[in-house]
Design an enzyme around this catalytic site. Structure first.
Site, PDB file in Angstrom:
ATOM      1  N   THR A  14     -15.532 -21.456  38.604  1.00  0.00           N
ATOM      2  CA  THR A  14     -16.951 -21.733  38.796  1.00  0.00           C
ATOM      3  C   THR A  14     -17.840 -20.768  38.017  1.00  0.00           C
ATOM      4  OG1 THR A  14     -17.081 -20.338  40.780  1.00  0.00           O
ATOM      5  CG2 THR A  14     -16.514 -22.653  41.104  1.00  0.00           C
ATOM      6  N   ASP A  15     -19.111 -21.153  37.903  1.00  0.00           N
ATOM      7  CA  ASP A  15     -20.090 -20.309  37.222  1.00  0.00           C
ATOM      8  C   ASP A  15     -21.006 -19.643  38.247  1.00  0.00           C
ATOM      9  OD1 ASP A  15     -21.870 -22.270  38.063  1.00  0.00           O
ATOM     10  OD2 ASP A  15     -22.159 -23.122  36.075  1.00  0.00           O
ATOM     11  N   LEU A  16     -22.042 -19.010  37.787  1.00  0.00           N
ATOM     12  CA  LEU A  16     -22.964 -18.283  38.655  1.00  0.00           C
ATOM     13  C   LEU A  16     -23.601 -19.194  39.705  1.00  0.00           C
ATOM     14  CD1 LEU A  16     -24.147 -15.462  39.095  1.00  0.00           C
ATOM     15  CD2 LEU A  16     -25.969 -16.066  37.502  1.00  0.00           C
TER      16      LEU A  16
END
Length: 129
Positions: A14-16
């Site tokens: 996942t990203d931020l």
């Protein structure tokens, strides 16, 4: 012929924002293709060693439709669209609970050790039917 491959979304995927980073969908479909080829009875390491043939992505069309999130279980569904002498076109969707999150059309080619196109190995083509 339809192949299904389940993947759990990990934090590292996942990203931020907490959703799957866009490039990781390409990793998911790559893993699914590797398992699909293995399921066809093709040993890609032996194919390279014995016949000097490898598969490479020539083209990909991708559409991001909805996000997957941390801890989701997604499924990559792979289907053969077309087969020619040296080319294979696959439709690969990443789904969650029946919803398509990511849809792609992937064109693969068979290459020799010099990087030139070659015919798909006969035993591979036979296993597609």
């Amino acid at each position: 012929m339809t192949h299904r491959f389940k993947i759990r979304v990990y934090y590292e995927d996942t990203d931020l924002a907490g959703i799957v980073y866009y490039a990781n969908y390409l990793r998911f479909i790559e893993r699914a293709r590797s398992e699909w080829v293995r399921g066809l009875g093709v040993d890609q390491v032996a194919l390279k060693a014995d016949e000097g043939v490898v598969f490479a992505v020539r083209r990909i069309e991708a559409e991001y439709l909805a996000p997957a999130r941390f801890d989701d279980e997604v499924e990559v569904v792979t289907q053969v669209e077309a087969v020619t002498g040296a080319r294979l076109v696959l439709n690969q969707d990443v789904m969650r609970a029946g919803q398509v999150l990511f849809s792609s059309i992937v064109t693969l080619v068979a290459l020799n050790e010099q990087g030139a196109p070659v015919r798909l190995p006969a035993n591979f083509r036979r296993n597609l039917h």
